[in-house]
Design an enzyme around this catalytic site. Structure first.
Site, mmCIF file in Angstrom:
data_model
loop_
_atom_site.group_PDB
_atom_site.id
_atom_site.type_symbol
_atom_site.label_atom_id
_atom_site.label_comp_id
_atom_site.label_asym_id
_atom_site.label_seq_id
_atom_site.Cartn_x
_atom_site.Cartn_y
_atom_site.Cartn_z
ATOM 1 N N SER A 33 -0.262 19.377 -0.452
ATOM 2 C CA SER A 33 1.145 19.770 -0.558
ATOM 3 C C SER A 33 1.751 19.801 0.847
ATOM 4 O O SER A 33 1.638 18.806 1.569
ATOM 5 C CB SER A 33 1.250 21.115 -1.282
ATOM 6 N N HIS A 87 2.453 17.824 -9.435
ATOM 7 C CA HIS A 87 2.301 18.105 -8.010
ATOM 8 C C HIS A 87 0.817 18.219 -7.657
ATOM 9 O O HIS A 87 0.090 19.022 -8.246
ATOM 10 C CB HIS A 87 3.042 19.396 -7.656
ATOM 11 N N ASP A 113 5.364 14.392 -9.970
ATOM 12 C CA ASP A 113 5.511 15.489 -9.006
ATOM 13 C C ASP A 113 7.000 15.721 -8.759
ATOM 14 O O ASP A 113 7.769 14.763 -8.626
ATOM 15 C CB ASP A 113 4.812 15.076 -7.704
ATOM 16 N N GLU A 122 2.154 28.093 0.441
ATOM 17 C CA GLU A 122 1.614 29.422 0.158
ATOM 18 C C GLU A 122 0.108 29.377 -0.086
ATOM 19 O O GLU A 122 -0.461 30.355 -0.540
ATOM 20 C CB GLU A 122 2.338 30.099 -1.011
#
Lengths: 356, 356
Positions: A221, A333, A304, A151
Site C-alpha cells: 500500500s 486493494h 483496487d 496504518e
C-alpha cells in the site's frame, strides 16, 4: 455456521477487509466473534479485550514452558490491538498502537525464528526495527526490508516474513515517519528513503549475517510507494516490490473518508485540506523514479480503489528499471481478497532476485 | 445431483464448518468463491476445478524452481478435492478421494519438512502412510501417530502436523479401514487397533529416526475413538489424545442425516439399518478401555452434536488412565469454531508427554 459475512458496510466496517485480516494471521473465530459481539461492546473494546486475553494466554503458556505458543499468543494479541485502533484517530489510536508494540516486543524473542530488536539512531529519534534470520542460516544470507503503509506497521508483516524466511531470505521491519512507534516523534514526510537507507547502512555492517549485495525492499500500500522511493534513491537495493502501491497523490478523491482521516492523522494536520496538501507534496515519487534501476515487481488489483492508472505512471517514469507488472483483474486493494497466490508470487520473485 | 439431500439446510450447509476448513488450511478466498459461485456450477465441480487449478499452479511453480510453493499448491489442491467429494457417496466420492490422494502424493516430497511415504503390508493390503521428521532433527525424536476419522484421511492433518513438527515431534499419518486409500480394500471394522499397532511395529524399527519409547497417538472425531482403542490395546503408546472423539455408537440418532449416509458408505452397508448395526458393533471401546494406562487428553466441545456424555463414559471405563478433561463450553464438533487455542493446547500437552 453463518456464512453471510458480507454485511452492509457501516462506518466502522468501511476499512475492514476480512481477506487482509485473515491472511495477516487473525483467527477467523475472532472475526466471527467480533461481528457477533454484544452491541454494547464497541469494536475497539472487543479487540483490546482480545489483546488482554491473548497476553494472558501467552503468560500461561510461558509458565508452562511453551515458549513457541507464548510467542504466538503475544503476536496475535499484538494484531488484536492493531485492529482495535485502526479505525479511529482519537485517544484510542495511541492506546492501541502502544499496546500493539508492547505485545510484539514480548513476542519477538519467542518467535521461530526470533525477531531480533535493533534500534538505529537517526536525527533526534530512533528507528525501532526487527531482524529475522532464516532458521539454520549458514553465513550471510539475502535480506528483504519490509515496509508498512498508512496504518500498517512493523508488527503486521509476520506472515509475509515467514514466506521469505522459509525460502532462505532474512527480513528487516521497522516503523518509519508517521508509523507505529515513530509517529510520536516524526510525522509522515517526503523523505522515507532516508530511513530505508539508514536501515541499509546498518545491514551492510552485518557482514556475517546479511549479504550486503543482496538486499531487497518490499512495501504494501503506501509502503509500496515507499519501496519505489527507497530503491530509486539507494542503489544498494537490488530488487523492489511495490504491492498495491502508488506513485503520487495529486488527487485523493478516490480515498475512503476514513482513509482521508488517516492521512490527516499521520501528517498531524489541523484539517483535511492541510492534510491533502501535505500528502500531495510528500507522496510523489515521479521526480526520482528514473533513479530506479533494479528489477521491480508491481502487484496491483484492478478493483483496487487506488487507481490502476498508478501502474501506468510507474511505466512512464521508471524508464531505467526492468518492470514485472502483475495485475489481478479481480483483485481489491493489495489483492487481499485473493488468498495466498499473489503473496506467493511476490515472495518467490523477490527470493529469486536475491538468491540467483 | 440428488435432491433428497438438497433440501433446507443444504448438504453444504449441514456439513460445512468454515472453522474446520480454514483451520485445516483452505484459503478463505476459496470459501467465499465457493459460496458465491455460479449456481449452475455444483459444489463438487467447483472444488474439483480448484484442485485442477492448484495442480496447474503447482506445475508452474515447479517449472520455475519454486518447490516450496509447488508443494503448497499440490497440497491445497488435495484439500480442494477432499472438500469436493465429502458431501456425496456416489461416484463423486471415489473420484474426489483418488484426486486427493494423487495430489498429496505429489505434494509430499516438496513439503517442508517433507512427508516420506511408507507402505506397510498388512493382511492382503497395504497401509499407505507418511512420516514427517522435524527439520534438523538430531537423533531419534518422539513421534505422534495421527488418525483420521469418518471422512477425514491422512492428507488433512498437515496443519496439525506442523504444530507438532515445530515443537520437535515427528508425525505419522495413514489411511486405515474405511478411510481414503484403504477404503476400497477394507471397510470400516472394529479392529482399527491392528492397523495402529502395525504402524508402531514399523516405527520401533526406525531407531535412528524415532524414539521407540516416545510414541503417542492423536485422533480427531472418529479418529478420537480410534486413538482410545489404539492406546488401550497397545501399551507402546505412551500418550493419547482424543479430539472430539467418542466411546460407543449404541444410539446414532444424534447424527446428521449426511453423517448416517457416511457411516453407510464406509461400512459398505446396503442400507442404513445395516450400517447402524455394523457401527454399533464396530465402534465400542468400552470392553477394552480399562487397558488404557497412558496419560490421555480428552478435548470436547459442549455444543458438539456428538454427546458430551461420551466424556463421562471415558471417565467411567478408563479407570487406569490419568485423564485430562478439556471441555470447551462454546465448542462445536472438535471445537472447530474456536480457532487455534484448542489445537495448541492439545499439541503442547502431547509434546510435553513425549518429551519430558
Amino acid at each position: 455456521m453463518t456464512t453471510d459475512i458480507q454485511q452492509t458496510p457501516t462506518a466502522e466496517e468501511e476499512m475492514l477487509n476480512w481477506g487482509r485480516l485473515l491472511m495477516d494471521g487473525l483467527p477467523f473465530a475472532d472475526l466471527i466473534a467480533a461481528r457477533d459481539r454484544d452491541p454494547s461492546v464497541s469494536w475497539f473494546e472487543f479487540w483490546m479485550k482480545r489483546a488482554d486475553d491473548y497476553e494472558a494466554m501467552g503468560d500461561t503458556a510461558l509458565e508452562q514452558g511453551h515458549s513457541l505458543t507464548a510467542g504466538y499468543w503475544f503476536w496475535v494479541g499484538s494484531m488484536a490491538a492493531q485492529y482495535a485502533q485502526f479505525l479511529w484517530f482519537d485517544e484510542r489510536r495511541p492506546r492501541g498502537q502502544r499496546r500493539k508494540a508492547e505485545l510484539y516486543h514480548r513476542a519477538a524473542p519467542l518467535l521461530d525464528p526470533p525477531a531480533i530488536r535493533i534500534d538505529l539512531p537517526i536525527d533526534d529519534t530512533v528507528i525501532i526495527g526487527y531482524l529475522r534470520l532464516p532458521k539454520n542460516a549458514q553465513g550471510p544470507v539475502p535480506c528483504a526490508v519490509l515496509l508498512g503503509g498508512l496504518e500498517s506497521t512493523k508488527e503486521e508483516s509476520f506472515m509475509f516474513e515467514n514466506l521469505l524466511l522459509e525460502r532462505g531470505v532474512a527480513t528487516f521491519t521497522f516503523d518509519g515517519p508517521g508509523q507505529g512507534e515513530m509517529f510520536e516523534d516524526v510525522a509522515l514526510a517526503g523523505d522515507y528513503d532516508r530511513y530505508t537507507s539508514r536501515v541499509v547502512d546498518h545491514l551492510v555492517t552485518q557482514s556475517e549475517l546479511v549479504a550486503s549485495d543482496r538486499i531487497g525492499v518490499l512495501g504494501r500500500s503506501l509502503g509500496g510507494h515507499y519501496a519505489l522511493r527507497a530503491a530509486a534513491m539507494d542503489d544498494r537495493f537490488v530488487a523492489c516490490v511495490s504491492w498495491g502501491g502508488f506513485v503520487q497523490m495529486d488527487d485523493w478523491n478516490f480515498e475512503y473518508p476514513m482513509t482521508k482521516l488517516s492521512w490527516k492523522y499521520v501528517t498531524k494536520s489541523p484539517d483535511l485540506e492541510t492534510a491533502r496538501l501535505r500528502v500531495k507534496d510528500a507522496i510523489d515519487v515521479r521526480p526520482v523514479l528514473n533513479g530506479l534501476k533494479c528489477p521491480t515487481y508491481i502487484m496491483h488489483g484492478a478493483k483496487d480503489e487506488t487507481p490502476i492508472t498508478e501502474v501506468d505512471l510507474v511505466k512512464e517514469f521508471a524508464v531505467n528499471a526492468d518492470l514485472v507488472i502483475d495485475i489481478e483483474p479481480e483483485g481489491d486493494h493489495c489483492c487481499h481478497n485473493l488468498g495466498p497466490a499473489p503473496r506467493l508470487r511476490m515472495a518467490d520473485w523477490l527470493v529469486d532476485q536475491l538468491t540467483q
